[in-house]
Design a protein around this motif. Structure first.
Motif, PDB file in Angstrom:
ATOM      1  N   TYR A 128      22.318 -13.131   2.678  1.00 39.93           N
ATOM      2  CA  TYR A 128      23.839 -13.093   2.289  1.00 39.93           C
ATOM      3  C   TYR A 128      24.319 -14.440   1.672  1.00 39.93           C
ATOM      4  N   GLY A 129      25.387 -14.408   0.860  1.00 42.39           N
ATOM      5  CA  GLY A 129      25.780 -15.727   0.251  1.00 42.39           C
ATOM      6  C   GLY A 129      27.071 -15.290  -0.654  1.00 42.39           C
ATOM      7  N   LYS A 130      27.853 -16.328  -0.819  1.00 42.90           N
ATOM      8  CA  LYS A 130      28.939 -16.261  -1.610  1.00 42.90           C
ATOM      9  C   LYS A 130      29.036 -17.570  -2.329  1.00 42.90           C
ATOM     10  N   PHE A 131      29.349 -17.463  -3.714  1.00 49.09           N
ATOM     11  CA  PHE A 131      29.629 -18.382  -4.671  1.00 49.09           C
ATOM     12  C   PHE A 131      31.144 -18.469  -4.942  1.00 49.09           C
ATOM     13  N   TYR A 132      31.769 -19.519  -4.821  1.00 52.10           N
ATOM     14  CA  TYR A 132      33.077 -19.724  -4.867  1.00 52.10           C
ATOM     15  C   TYR A 132      33.770 -19.822  -6.109  1.00 52.10           C
ATOM     16  N   HIS A 133      34.751 -19.226  -6.692  1.00 51.19           N
ATOM     17  CA  HIS A 133      35.342 -19.843  -7.963  1.00 51.19           C
ATOM     18  C   HIS A 133      36.648 -20.636  -7.660  1.00 51.19           C
ATOM     19  N   SER A 134      36.862 -21.451  -8.444  1.00 55.62           N
ATOM     20  CA  SER A 134      38.306 -22.308  -8.233  1.00 55.62           C
ATOM     21  C   SER A 134      38.294 -23.359  -9.752  1.00 55.62           C
ATOM     22  N   GLY A 135      39.329 -23.357  -9.956  1.00 56.98           N
ATOM     23  CA  GLY A 135      39.908 -24.222 -11.123  1.00 56.98           C
ATOM     24  C   GLY A 135      39.312 -23.813 -12.427  1.00 56.98           C
TER      25      GLY A 135
END
Length: 549
Positions: free
Chosen positions: A71-78
């Motif tokens: 399981y994993g999550k790549f975080y989007h910001s800016g």
């Protein structure tokens, strides 16, 4: 068949140094990072990555670790992404990207902190079926310290970011979950930011739990010099001080001439372990806070902490990142081992497992005189301590109390968390230091705003003058130069004006006011005053808004 509850949770945090077009050998290093995570012993259960900027690199690491971290999550910001990712052995139930209200300046485009939208990547990870079998993970990369000393204009940003992290952690602990804060915090253990997190949130710095006498900064830092310790060796800094950054064993900290000795087909270049390390320091941390002890039926302890991912790339010979990883293992210790009755919440509280420190104190100070034991050597005492630590670990929180105490840092005030009914607080002088720094930064930004606004109006007047001069220009090339200068100048002035009007007088000003109110309110509570007052009520100088902006 359901998977049994874990008795240990292994953690890894790593700044990958994965800036696209800037970081050297990025693809090769990222691939090897994923491979080494998959081969790690013990196998990691939760991994926090920073400066993993591209989907390509994230997918590469996920592919390598898919069997142990499904399981994993790549975080989007800016505009360019936050560079944060979380990998997990267990399902991620919820995810949030919290952006810092104060996070650098858009004019510092060559630094990029504002443009990547730095913040905290939050994930709720379920490791068991119970209502409290949840780990709340907070992964962050705070503003880099580009400036140093009293003129560090980014100190205000990092202080505000540490304040926000502490609030997130405090809320998670109040929900009764095991809490982890991991990442590159760009701070040293003696810093104000470190004291904010460990004092205002019921979490502990896992490295200092096991190494309470470790360094509070690099060898040249005043707080470390005040301890009058010898300059550490590279080996000591890794094993005892947890210095995962800026040490001589990391090839990306070598001089260019030294780095040229590395490469495919070249012999390995080693660094003697007794090399003096003047610059090595801790910037990467794993903070942990316990869950609800009665609901869990036991307590989480810190079993081990170490600096990891120190291997070189097998072909290129370089370090895998400009930081080493920080690793920790938490172990679960049941509260009771009674075989005659079922453990209840009351039994958990009333019949705790004694923490290691208490066991050692009892073994060494309260034991009755015994001729045989008096023959025990210092080696035997060390073996007893080591055995106890291996068996029980070191508690994040004593099962006998619901209050929490951070380990004190040398030359820093002791945190003043006294009871679950008294909000955690800092010494009053620390709040005053934060407010003074905030006021200094506010004055700087007001001066910048005034200058940028004047810059805009100045170029408006210059442009009008150039247009008039064009009318009377005797030659075409003179007219061209006047138009070119006026156009470029007006464009620069317009950008400055928009920055001043939209950012400095807008988002940043409001964030500064919010932060200032929270600090003043917390100071009032710590000083025994009233909480929740309007801005500036009871403060010298009138309205609090005027005091900040």
């Amino acid at each position: 068949m359901e998977e049994s509850l874990p008795t240990e949770i292994s953690l890894v945090t790593l700044n990958c140094w994965g800036l696209k077009y800037i970081s050297k050998l990025r693809r090769e290093r990222m691939t090897e990072i994923g491979r080494q995570l998959a081969l790690a012993d013990p196998q990691p259960h939760i991994v926090a990555l920073q400066e993993c900027w591209t989907q390509e690199d994230y997918r590469s690491i996920r592919h390598q670790t898919r069997f142990i971290l499904p399981y994993g999550k790549f975080y989007h910001s800016g505009p360019f992404g936050g560079g944060l990712a979380i990998l997990s052995r267990w399902p991620i139930e919820e995810s949030t990207m919290f952006r810092y209200p104060l996070n650098g300046r858009p004019t510092a485009f060559f630094r990029g902190d504002w443009f990547v939208g730095k913040g905290v990547a939050c994930a709720r990870i379920r490791y068991g079926p119970g209502p409290k079998h949840i780990v709340e993970v907070f992964n962050t990369h705070t503003h880099a310290p580009y400036e140093h000393g009293p003129d560090d204009s980014y100190q205000c940003h990092r202080t505000a970011q540490a304040w926000e992290v502490a609030k997130l952690l405090r809320g998670a602990v109040e929900r009764g979950h095991l809490v982890l804060a991991m990442g590159d915090f760009n701070m040293i253990p003696s810093s104000l930011e470190h004291r904010i997190i460990t004092s205002l949130a019921p979490v502990r710095d896992t490295w200092r739990v096991l190494h309470p006498d470790s360094a509070v900064g690099p060898a040249h830092h005043p707080a470390e010099q005040a301890r009058h310790r010898p300059i550490p060796t590279a080996e000591f800094n890794i094993l005892e001080n947890g210095a995962a950054s800026d040490g001589p064993t990391n090839t990306w900290r070598w001089a260019p001439a030294q780095q040229k000795q590395l490469g495919q087909g070249k012999p390995e270049v080693t660094v003697p372990p007794d090399t003096l390390d003047h610059k090595g320091k801790r910037l990467d941390y794993i903070f942990a806070g316990p869950g609800t002890l009665p609901a869990l039926g036991g307590s989480w302890t810190v079993r081990r902490a170490r600096v990891g991912m120190m291997m070189r790339h097998p072909e290129l010979g370089c370090s895998l990142s400009d930081h080493f990883a920080v690793e920790a293992t938490l172990a679960f210790q049941p509260s009771t081992t009674s075989s005659s009755s079922t453990t209840t919440a009351a039994a958990v509280i009333e019949s705790p497992v004694i923490p290691v420190s208490s066991q050692l104190a009892t073994a060494t100070t309260t034991a009755k005189p015994n001729p045989e034991k008096e023959k025990e050597t210092s080696t035997g005492t060390a073996e007893t301590k080591e055995t106890l630590e291996i068996k029980a670990g070191t508690y994040l929180q004593s099962p006998t109390t619901s209050s929490f105490h951070s380990l004190p840092i040398p030359s820093s005030p002791k945190p003043s968390i006294t009871s679950p009914h008294q909000p955690p607080s800092l010494p009053l002088q620390t709040y005053d230091a934060i407010l003074a720094n905030l006021a200094q930064y506010t004055r700087r930004e007001r001066a910048q705003t005034t200058w940028r606004t004047r810059h805009l109006f100045l170029w408006v007047l210059v442009t009008i003058g150039c247009y008039v001069a064009v009318w009377f220009s005797p030659r075409n090339f003179v007219a061209f130069l006047l138009m070119l200068v006026s156009s470029l100048g007006l464009a620069a002035g317009t950008v400055d004006g928009l920055m001043a009007l939209l950012f400095f007088n807008g988002a940043e000003a409001r964030a500064l006011k919010e932060f200032g109110w929270e600090v003043r309110n917390a100071r009032a509570i710590a000083g025994g005053g009233h909480r929740g007052e309007e801005d500036g009520v009871g403060e010298e100088g009138g309205n609090g808004d005027d005091a900040l902006y």
